[in-house]
Every structure is written in structure tokens, then in C-alpha cells.
Design a protein around this motif. Structure first.
Motif, PDB file in Angstrom:
ATOM      1  N   ILE A 214      -4.267   8.375   3.170  1.00 32.66           N
ATOM      2  CA  ILE A 214      -5.719   8.595   3.049  1.00 32.66           C
ATOM      3  C   ILE A 214      -6.014  10.085   2.894  1.00 32.66           C
ATOM      4  CG2 ILE A 214      -7.973   8.326   4.144  1.00 32.66           C
ATOM      5  CD1 ILE A 214      -6.857   5.833   5.553  1.00 32.66           C
ATOM      6  N   ALA A 215      -5.407  10.913   3.730  1.00 28.68           N
ATOM      7  CA  ALA A 215      -5.626  12.358   3.642  1.00 28.68           C
ATOM      8  C   ALA A 215      -5.149  12.898   2.301  1.00 28.68           C
ATOM      9  CB  ALA A 215      -4.919  13.068   4.788  1.00 28.68           C
TER      10      ALA A 215
ATOM     11  N   ALA B 240     -15.096   4.292  -6.253  1.00 35.28           N
ATOM     12  CA  ALA B 240     -14.822   4.608  -4.850  1.00 35.28           C
ATOM     13  C   ALA B 240     -13.507   3.947  -4.450  1.00 35.28           C
ATOM     14  CB  ALA B 240     -15.943   4.104  -3.954  1.00 35.28           C
ATOM     15  N   ILE B 241     -12.914   4.477  -3.398  1.00 42.99           N
ATOM     16  CA  ILE B 241     -11.717   3.881  -2.812  1.00 42.99           C
ATOM     17  C   ILE B 241     -12.052   3.571  -1.361  1.00 42.99           C
ATOM     18  CG2 ILE B 241      -9.278   4.147  -2.273  1.00 42.99           C
ATOM     19  CD1 ILE B 241      -9.161   6.368  -4.413  1.00 42.99           C
ATOM     20  N   LEU B 242     -11.965   2.307  -0.997  1.00 40.94           N
ATOM     21  CA  LEU B 242     -12.233   1.883   0.371  1.00 40.94           C
ATOM     22  C   LEU B 242     -10.899   1.653   1.068  1.00 40.94           C
ATOM     23  CD1 LEU B 242     -14.840   1.256  -1.258  1.00 40.94           C
ATOM     24  CD2 LEU B 242     -15.244  -0.564   0.361  1.00 40.94           C
ATOM     25  N   PHE B 243     -10.740   2.282   2.215  1.00 41.51           N
ATOM     26  CA  PHE B 243      -9.500   2.153   2.972  1.00 41.51           C
ATOM     27  C   PHE B 243      -9.732   1.412   4.275  1.00 41.51           C
ATOM     28  CE2 PHE B 243      -8.002   5.843   0.494  1.00 41.51           C
ATOM     29  CZ  PHE B 243      -6.710   5.443   0.210  1.00 41.51           C
ATOM     30  N   GLY B 244      -8.882   0.439   4.505  1.00 45.07           N
ATOM     31  CA  GLY B 244      -8.716  -0.183   5.808  1.00 45.07           C
ATOM     32  C   GLY B 244      -7.408   0.349   6.352  1.00 45.07           C
ATOM     33  N   PRO B 245      -6.721  -0.414   7.187  1.00 40.16           N
ATOM     34  CA  PRO B 245      -5.447   0.049   7.714  1.00 40.16           C
ATOM     35  C   PRO B 245      -4.404   0.193   6.600  1.00 40.16           C
ATOM     36  CG  PRO B 245      -6.162  -1.980   8.819  1.00 40.16           C
ATOM     37  CD  PRO B 245      -7.110  -1.716   7.709  1.00 40.16           C
ATOM     38  N   VAL B 246      -3.779   1.350   6.525  1.00 45.76           N
ATOM     39  CA  VAL B 246      -2.697   1.619   5.578  1.00 45.76           C
ATOM     40  C   VAL B 246      -1.613   2.406   6.292  1.00 45.76           C
ATOM     41  CG1 VAL B 246      -4.097   1.585   3.469  1.00 45.76           C
ATOM     42  CG2 VAL B 246      -3.808   3.707   4.704  1.00 45.76           C
TER      43      VAL B 246
ATOM     44  N   ALA C  69       0.828  -1.207   0.000  1.00 41.68           N
ATOM     45  CA  ALA C  69       0.000   0.000   0.000  1.00 41.68           C
ATOM     46  C   ALA C  69       0.864   1.259   0.000  1.00 41.68           C
ATOM     47  CB  ALA C  69      -0.946   0.003   1.195  1.00 41.68           C
ATOM     48  N   GLN C  70       2.059   1.185   0.586  1.00 40.91           N
ATOM     49  CA  GLN C  70       2.963   2.335   0.583  1.00 40.91           C
ATOM     50  C   GLN C  70       3.374   2.700  -0.832  1.00 40.91           C
ATOM     51  OE1 GLN C  70       6.031   0.873   3.375  1.00 40.91           O
ATOM     52  NE2 GLN C  70       5.719   2.827   4.414  1.00 40.91           N
ATOM     53  N   LYS C  71       3.494   1.706  -1.695  1.00 43.47           N
ATOM     54  CA  LYS C  71       3.979   1.924  -3.054  1.00 43.47           C
ATOM     55  C   LYS C  71       2.855   1.910  -4.079  1.00 43.47           C
ATOM     56  CE  LYS C  71       8.174  -0.332  -1.638  1.00 43.47           C
ATOM     57  NZ  LYS C  71       8.599  -1.644  -1.291  1.00 43.47           N
ATOM     58  N   TYR C  72       1.646   1.664  -3.633  1.00 47.41           N
ATOM     59  CA  TYR C  72       0.518   1.534  -4.553  1.00 47.41           C
ATOM     60  C   TYR C  72       0.300   2.850  -5.301  1.00 47.41           C
ATOM     61  CZ  TYR C  72      -4.028   0.165  -6.320  1.00 47.41           C
ATOM     62  OH  TYR C  72      -5.083  -0.145  -7.151  1.00 47.41           O
ATOM     63  N   ASN C  73       0.037   2.746  -6.577  1.00 48.80           N
ATOM     64  CA  ASN C  73      -0.158   3.921  -7.422  1.00 48.80           C
ATOM     65  C   ASN C  73      -1.613   4.386  -7.373  1.00 48.80           C
ATOM     66  OD1 ASN C  73      -0.014   5.926  -9.325  1.00 48.80           O
ATOM     67  ND2 ASN C  73       0.132   4.539 -11.063  1.00 48.80           N
TER      68      ASN C  73
ATOM     69  N   LEU D   5      -9.289   1.824  11.916  1.00 46.68           N
ATOM     70  CA  LEU D   5      -9.484   1.348  10.552  1.00 46.68           C
ATOM     71  C   LEU D   5      -9.339  -0.165  10.543  1.00 46.68           C
ATOM     72  CD1 LEU D   5      -7.506   3.940   8.416  1.00 46.68           C
ATOM     73  CD2 LEU D   5      -9.976   3.659   8.545  1.00 46.68           C
ATOM     74  N   LYS D   6     -10.370  -0.840  10.050  1.00 49.41           N
ATOM     75  CA  LYS D   6     -10.355  -2.291  10.059  1.00 49.41           C
ATOM     76  C   LYS D   6     -11.310  -2.809   8.992  1.00 49.41           C
ATOM     77  CE  LYS D   6     -10.406  -6.118  13.266  1.00 49.41           C
ATOM     78  NZ  LYS D   6     -10.529  -6.530  14.643  1.00 49.41           N
TER      79      LYS D   6
END
Length: 106
Positions: free
Chosen positions: A62-63, A42-48, A26-30, A83-84
Motif C-alpha cells: 500500500i505504501a 481509484a485503488i481500494l485496499f483491504g487486507p494485503v 495480491a503479492q503478485k498483482y501487477n 484493514l477490512k
């Protein structure tokens, strides 16, 4: 497979779902590929991680996506303040997005 099964229960084909479930990936995800791209609803976020390629000058990935222009709506999957990704948080988010016509079953 559980995520795909929950989506299927809402009439959303797994062909329409893209997953990035690895914390470090997720750190490197484009995320920028989603910017101004009508293929993403939509973009759904859990823990990143807080830091990553999409962070920019924001305090977190996320921000950075939320503040960046041209991104689809951001949904935080959370149980209160944490976040879960759970069946319950995913089902709630999917139902809410269907109700608001952000996504459509098909």
C-alpha cells in the motif's frame, strides 16, 4: 457478488470494477498497470500482504503504491485500525469518492 451488488447500488457497473481478493495473488498483482493509466480512478485496499511486487523500497504494498507517482488515489477500507472489506467500509468509501468526484456513477 456482494461487492458488485454494493457498487450497483451506487450506480457503478461491475464492468468498471476489477477485483483481486486473494491474499496471495495480491503479492503478485501487477499494480504498475494502474500507473499513469486513466482507465483506473481509484485503488481500494483491504487486507494485503506487506511484501509484494508493488512494494519497491516502501514498507508495504500500500505504501509503495501511495508513494509511487502516477497512481490513482488510494483508499484504505478499514474499521478503525484494521484493514477490512465490509459492506459498510465499501459503501463509505464509494460515497466519499462520489462526493469528491473521484469516481462517477454510470
Amino acid at each position: 457478488n456482494i461487492i458488485f451488488a454494493v457498487c450497483k447500488g451506487f450506480g457503478i457497473s461491475k464492468d468498471r470494477v476489477e477485483l483481486c481478493l486473494d491474499y496471495e495473488q495480491a503479492q503478485k498483482y501487477n499494480f504498475r498497470k494502474m500507473q499513469y493509466n486513466p482507465a483506473y480512478s481509484a485503488i481500494l485496499f483491504g487486507p494485503v500482504p506487506h511484501s509484494g511486487a508493488a512494494k519497491g523500497f516502501a514498507g508495504s504494498i500500500i505504501a509503495g503504491v501511495e508513494r509511487g507517482g502516477g497512481y490513482p488515489p488510494v483508499v484504505r477500507l478499514s474499521t478503525g485500525t484494521e484493514l477490512k472489506i465490509t459492506k459498510a467500509t465499501l459503501k463509505t468509501a464509494l460515497q466519499d469518492m462520489l462526493d469528491k468526484d473521484i469516481i462517477r456513477a454510470a
